[in-house]
Design a protein around this motif. Structure first.
Motif, short mmCIF file in Angstrom:
data_model
loop_
_atom_site.label_atom_id
_atom_site.label_comp_id
_atom_site.label_asym_id
_atom_site.label_seq_id
_atom_site.Cartn_x
_atom_site.Cartn_y
_atom_site.Cartn_z
N GLY A 212 17.67 77.00 47.41
CA GLY A 212 18.09 76.62 48.71
C GLY A 212 19.68 76.25 48.49
O GLY A 212 20.26 76.38 47.71
N ALA A 213 20.25 75.85 49.61
CA ALA A 213 21.72 75.60 49.67
C ALA A 213 21.92 74.08 49.19
O ALA A 213 20.93 73.42 48.80
N ARG A 214 23.19 74.05 49.10
CA ARG A 214 23.71 72.79 48.22
C ARG A 214 24.80 72.30 49.58
O ARG A 214 25.70 72.97 49.94
N TYR A 215 24.83 70.93 49.74
CA TYR A 215 25.80 70.56 50.68
C TYR A 215 26.55 69.28 50.01
O TYR A 215 25.87 68.52 49.10
N PRO A 216 27.81 68.99 50.68
CA PRO A 216 28.54 68.08 50.03
C PRO A 216 28.12 66.62 50.19
O PRO A 216 27.49 66.56 51.41
N GLY B 299 28.56 70.02 37.70
CA GLY B 299 29.37 71.34 38.34
C GLY B 299 29.17 71.18 39.95
O GLY B 299 29.96 71.88 40.55
N ASP B 300 28.18 70.73 40.29
CA ASP B 300 27.78 70.53 41.67
C ASP B 300 28.53 69.28 42.51
O ASP B 300 28.45 69.51 43.64
N LEU B 301 29.03 68.45 41.91
CA LEU B 301 29.67 67.34 42.45
C LEU B 301 31.13 67.66 42.87
O LEU B 301 31.66 68.71 42.17
N ALA B 302 31.52 67.03 43.89
CA ALA B 302 32.95 67.15 44.17
C ALA B 302 34.00 66.51 43.18
O ALA B 302 34.85 67.10 42.94
N ASP B 303 33.52 65.59 42.24
CA ASP B 303 34.40 65.04 41.07
C ASP B 303 33.15 65.21 40.23
O ASP B 303 32.45 64.36 39.56
N PRO B 304 33.43 66.20 39.10
CA PRO B 304 32.31 66.55 38.03
C PRO B 304 32.54 65.51 36.91
O PRO B 304 31.41 65.43 36.30
N ARG B 305 33.38 64.53 37.21
CA ARG B 305 33.52 63.56 35.93
C ARG B 305 32.33 62.63 35.82
O ARG B 305 31.89 62.18 34.99
N TYR B 306 31.87 62.57 37.29
CA TYR B 306 30.68 61.59 37.46
C TYR B 306 29.34 61.98 36.67
O TYR B 306 28.54 61.36 36.32
N GLY C 108 32.61 61.39 45.54
CA GLY C 108 32.76 62.67 44.63
C GLY C 108 31.28 62.50 43.68
O GLY C 108 31.10 63.37 42.88
N TYR C 109 30.39 61.40 43.58
CA TYR C 109 29.37 61.32 42.77
C TYR C 109 27.88 61.67 43.39
O TYR C 109 26.85 61.85 42.67
#
Length: 223
Positions: free
Chosen positions: A167-171, A79-86, A175-176
């Motif tokens: 801590g923070a999360r960053y893009p 769920g942290d990924l831009a594309d959770p399918r990865y 997507g993976y």
């Protein structure tokens, strides 16, 4: 006031000192990387197969998402990924490094001398880079290593301990992948490659005493 001749002499001395410093650093790194630790280690006959990888500048690990009681999905959920399918892929690639260098250099064309100098001088802002990937193919830049389950758990504990919990999360770049705040200070002595060597050493794997460069890590493992 410094004369033109005096200024040129000062600049020349500064350049010579810088060259000597850089050469000394390269030589020290090569020596440190050649001194073995955990001399009696050998790959396990059975256990967990991981990969040590290099992109020419950074080194890191590729590990199965679930093995020997370690589940990386807890620290790096899909769920942290831009594309959770990865998230369906079965391995994670994890590395540690300086925040500005990671976030400001998406491609080699983005590398700036100021970013490199700032990281070398020292930064307390570091990140974990996590990619959700399939099992890689072994090659010149990817070395397979079989660890015992106990060795793997020690390696995983070191890597997991580098995450700054809460801590923070960053893009990421695509997507993976995704970045997370990390613990530890980055500088010319503790580089991303030194971190890789520290993790391997903590696990009990034979590796150099100080591994600041990619080659000082990769040279310990056969292609």
């Amino acid at each position: 006031m410094m004369t033109g001749t005096g200024a040129r002499a000062w600049i020349l001395r500064a350049v010579v000192a810088l060259v000597v410093l850089v050469l000394g650093y390269l030589v020290a790194g090569a020596i440190g990387g050649a001194i073995p630790t955990n001399r009696g280690w050998h790959p396990a006959d059975q256990g967990v197969r991981i990969f040590v990888e290099s992109n020419g500048v950074h080194t890191g690990f590729v590990m199965p998402k679930v093995a020997a009681g370690v589940d990386w999905r807890r620290l790096a959920p899909a769920g942290d990924l831009a594309d959770p399918r990865y998230g369906r892929l079965d391995h994670v690639a994890i590395g540690w490094g300086e925040k500005a260098f990671f976030l400001e250099t998406k491609t080699w064309a983005d590398v700036r001398p100021g970013t490199i100098l700032g990281a070398a001088i020292g930064s307390s802002h570091t990140l974990m880079h996590v990619e959700h990937v399939p099992m890689p193919a072994v090659g010149p830049d990817v070395r397979a290593v079989v660890l015992s389950e106990a060795e793997y758990r020690r390696l995983a504990a070191f890597v997991a301990g580098s995450f700054r919990l809460g801590g923070a999360r960053y893009p990421g770049y695509a997507g993976y992948d995704v970045f997370y705040d990390a613990r530890g200070r980055y500088d010319a002595a503790r580089t991303c490659n030194a971190w890789t060597g520290d993790a391997l050493r903590q696990a009990g794997v034979r590796v150099g005493a100080w591994t600041p460069f990619p080659a000082t890590v990769m040279q310990w493992f056969t292609p």
